[in-house]
Design a protein around this motif. Structure first.
Motif, PDB file in Angstrom:
ATOM      1  N   VAL A 193      23.226-103.560  -0.810  1.00  0.00           N
ATOM      2  CA  VAL A 193      22.274-103.075   0.192  1.00  0.00           C
ATOM      3  C   VAL A 193      21.678-101.755  -0.286  1.00  0.00           C
ATOM      4  O   VAL A 193      22.404-100.802  -0.594  1.00  0.00           O
ATOM      5  N   HIS A 241      19.561 -98.401   0.315  1.00  0.00           N
ATOM      6  CA  HIS A 241      19.273 -97.452   1.397  1.00  0.00           C
ATOM      7  C   HIS A 241      18.466 -96.265   0.884  1.00  0.00           C
ATOM      8  O   HIS A 241      18.421 -95.994  -0.317  1.00  0.00           O
ATOM      9  N   HIS A 300      27.756 -98.572   6.311  1.00  0.00           N
ATOM     10  CA  HIS A 300      26.371 -98.316   5.910  1.00  0.00           C
ATOM     11  C   HIS A 300      25.371 -99.335   6.442  1.00  0.00           C
ATOM     12  O   HIS A 300      24.183 -99.045   6.518  1.00  0.00           O
ATOM     13  N   ALA A 301      25.804-100.545   6.804  1.00  0.00           N
ATOM     14  CA  ALA A 301      24.830-101.586   7.181  1.00  0.00           C
ATOM     15  C   ALA A 301      25.381-102.543   8.232  1.00  0.00           C
ATOM     16  O   ALA A 301      25.166-103.750   8.155  1.00  0.00           O
ATOM     17  N   ASN A 325      28.570-104.793   6.347  1.00  0.00           N
ATOM     18  CA  ASN A 325      29.425-103.840   5.634  1.00  0.00           C
ATOM     19  C   ASN A 325      30.507-104.507   4.794  1.00  0.00           C
ATOM     20  O   ASN A 325      30.709-104.172   3.628  1.00  0.00           O
ATOM     21  N   GLY A 330      27.065-100.626  -0.660  1.00  0.00           N
ATOM     22  CA  GLY A 330      25.915 -99.845  -0.219  1.00  0.00           C
ATOM     23  C   GLY A 330      25.545 -98.766  -1.219  1.00  0.00           C
ATOM     24  O   GLY A 330      26.401 -97.988  -1.657  1.00  0.00           O
ATOM     25  N   GLU A 367      22.972 -95.608  -1.620  1.00  0.00           N
ATOM     26  CA  GLU A 367      22.006 -94.691  -1.020  1.00  0.00           C
ATOM     27  C   GLU A 367      21.167 -94.027  -2.110  1.00  0.00           C
ATOM     28  O   GLU A 367      21.674 -93.721  -3.199  1.00  0.00           O
ATOM     29  N   HIS A 423      18.260-102.059   3.653  1.00  0.00           N
ATOM     30  CA  HIS A 423      18.966-101.847   4.922  1.00  0.00           C
ATOM     31  C   HIS A 423      18.222-102.526   6.069  1.00  0.00           C
ATOM     32  O   HIS A 423      18.832-103.114   6.963  1.00  0.00           O
ATOM     33  N   ALA A 456      19.763-105.013  11.884  1.00  0.00           N
ATOM     34  CA  ALA A 456      19.433-103.652  11.460  1.00  0.00           C
ATOM     35  C   ALA A 456      18.420-103.007  12.393  1.00  0.00           C
ATOM     36  O   ALA A 456      17.481-103.650  12.864  1.00  0.00           O
ATOM     37  N   HIS A 496      17.412 -99.801  11.255  1.00  0.00           N
ATOM     38  CA  HIS A 496      16.837 -98.856  10.294  1.00  0.00           C
ATOM     39  C   HIS A 496      15.699 -99.524   9.519  1.00  0.00           C
ATOM     40  O   HIS A 496      15.636-100.746   9.423  1.00  0.00           O
TER      41      HIS A 496
END
Length: 517
Positions: A238, A240, A285-286, A290, A295, A297, A339, A345, A347
């Motif tokens: 994922v 981010h 994080h998701a 998860n 994840g 970032e 994400h 989600a 986000h």
């Protein structure tokens, strides 16, 4: 404050060389232009005035702001750590720099959050407060290298995370900064040799490497911000965007009140990677994804493409290729997702400025969109005898609307045709059993009809974007974020359908979409 000795200066020589080398790698060459003598431009004037008022070197102040925000205040919207403005004045359980700035400057928190000049003044006040606490006298305050511990304290991070933060600021001083900000104003910081006196932070240089990914540093998250172990096999990566700085985000994972974490975080300027949660454990994080995902970032903000550097893309791609090989993850957009594409989600990251095509090419993967099985760059006619992922999308959409389309197997047979005809009759479309632009538009937009406008996000926005792609015959990025491109597409659709053209999606626009108009 104790001044540097010759022995300590020699001990730091390697660190200085590393900072300068990192700067050159990040930029290709150092910036050598001097700052503008004319400070009529508002941000240059704000840095100059704040520097004079609080006795903070102007270039240091600008480098801190650049590291925090790329000198973009984001119209007063907060980062994930509830930090605001160019100087990232924060208000969270571990960092009260916003409140400290209000106390020191006499400005209200609301003004400090939204007014860039006030925000820069507040950042200077907080830096000076840290310098005073460290005992820097007037002579030492004129020495950029003496400010390192104050800069580290400004981050309100702990140990290694604080060092990562201050090192980044001194790298920007070494390489120089040239940033174009709102209104076309240029903010410059000239390059210069740096030899920071790390003081109390010299014991916390980042040197522990990850055991999962040897190219990464290891700075662990707080144990209450992730779960030991996993309940599912890893089958996704994922992607981010941090909505904050690199070191600030790593520090946030260490905050007991954060309740978030990521396995890896990647720095914008040079692609440096830090791991904070072991791959065998479940980072937060998701949401529902998860337990089955890793994840990653990426430092930056979704609304500013300047953060997505080539160094970041290539470093992230190398990590994702490594993860795909380790866990047998297919390198396609069903398994390498944003994400915003994770089920449930709310986000929107990594947002419309993330170049998925480029990223997927870097990992030697399939750049075709559609991680959710419903999103495509174009929707082609589907009819009896058709096969493939778009038939599967038709079947999935029909089933979700209560029509018996049979198994979502990607094969357009008699059962699927009957379901299409039933759907077409219900929408007063020609019941020919063929899914062309009108039927696609009606299918993709089916569902709830909330009022949507610029700034909205979520699944309804994604449905809108898919439907507009089908209706207009041009790709509208289905990232679930109602930004300028989506607003333009809405206006184009409204114009072509002779609707009221306001760029907003109300009952009339939803009605037209859901009828396949």
């Amino acid at each position: 404050m104790h001044r540097r000795t010759a022995a300590r200066t020699r001990a730091r020589a390697c660190a200085v060389a590393a900072l300068t080398a990192a700067a050159l790698l990040a930029t290709g060459q150092p910036a050598t232009a001097a700052p503008r003598a004319d400070t009529a431009d508002p941000m240059n004037r704000a840095f100059a005035e704040a520097a004079r008022e609080y006795g903070v070197p102007r270039d240091l102040l600008a480098a801190v702001g650049y590291g925090e925000s790329r000198l973009d205040g984001h119209a007063g919207t907060p980062s994930q750590a509830n930090g605001y403005g160019v100087m990232h004045l924060a208000s969270n359980p571990a960092n009260h720099s916003l409140e400290k700035a209000a106390e020191l400057t006499g400005r209200s928190a609301a003004t400090l959050r939204r007014n860039t000049a006030a925000n820069i003044l507040g950042g200077a006040a907080v830096l000076r407060d840290h310098a005073d606490a460290l005992g820097l006298d007037a002579s030492e305050r004129r020495d950029l290298d003496a400010w390192y511990p104050a800069v580290a304290r400004y981050s309100e991070a702990e140990k290694t995370a604080a060092v990562l933060y201050a090192d980044a600021v001194y790298t920007f001083l070494a390489q120089g900064v040239s940033a174009t900000v709102a209104g076309g104003e240029e903010v410059l910081v000239p390059s210069r040799p740096v030899d920071p006196d790390k003081g109390e932070f010299s014991a916390f240089d980042a040197h522990v490497l990850s055991t999962d990914y040897p190219s990464a540093l290891w700075v662990p998250a707080y144990s209450g911000n992730y779960v030991v172990g996993r309940k599912a096999a890893v089958d996704k990566v994922v992607i981010h965007t941090t909505q904050g700085s690199y070191a600030g985000s790593i520090s946030w994972y260490q905050n007991p009140s954060a309740k978030v974490s990521a396995h890896y975080t990647i720095r914008s300027s040079d692609g440096e990677v830090t791991q904070s949660v072991r791959e065998k454990d479940t980072a937060w994080h998701a949401g529902s994804t998860n337990s089955s995902s890793v994840g990653i970032e990426h430092e930056g903000y979704v609304d500013n493409p300047a953060w997505y550097t080539e160094a970041m893309y290539r470093s992230s791609a190398a990590l994702t290729k490594h993860l795909a090989a380790r866990y047998g993850i297919p390198k396609n957009r069903s398994h390498i997702i944003g994400h915003s594409e994770a089920p449930g989600a709310t986000h929107t990251d990594p947002g419309p400025n993330w170049d998925w095509n480029h990223y997927m090419r870097l990992i030697d993967g399939d750049p075709a969109p559609g991680g959710d099985g419903l999103t495509f760059s174009s929707y082609t006619t589907q009819k009896s005898g058709s096969t493939g992922p778009q038939v599967k999308a038709v079947q999935t959409l029909l089933t979700a609307q209560g029509y018996e389309a049979g198994a979502a197997d990607g094969s357009f047979g008699p059962t699927t045709k009957s379901a299409v005809q039933a759907f077409q009759r219900a929408r007063s479309l020609e019941a020919d059993g063929t899914v062309g632009p009108k039927t696609w538009t009606a299918l993709l937009s089916a569902g709830t009809t909330p009022a949507l406008a610029k700034g909205a996000s979520g699944d309804a926005v994604k449905r809108l974007q898919r439907a507009l792609t089908a209706a207009l015959g041009t790709t509208v990025n289905a990232d679930g974020s109602f930004g300028p491109a989506t607003e333009t597409a809405v206006r184009s659709y409204q114009t072509s359908r002779k609707l009221s053209v306001d760029g907003q999606v109300g009952p009339a626009t939803w009605r037209a979409l859901q009828s396949g108009t």
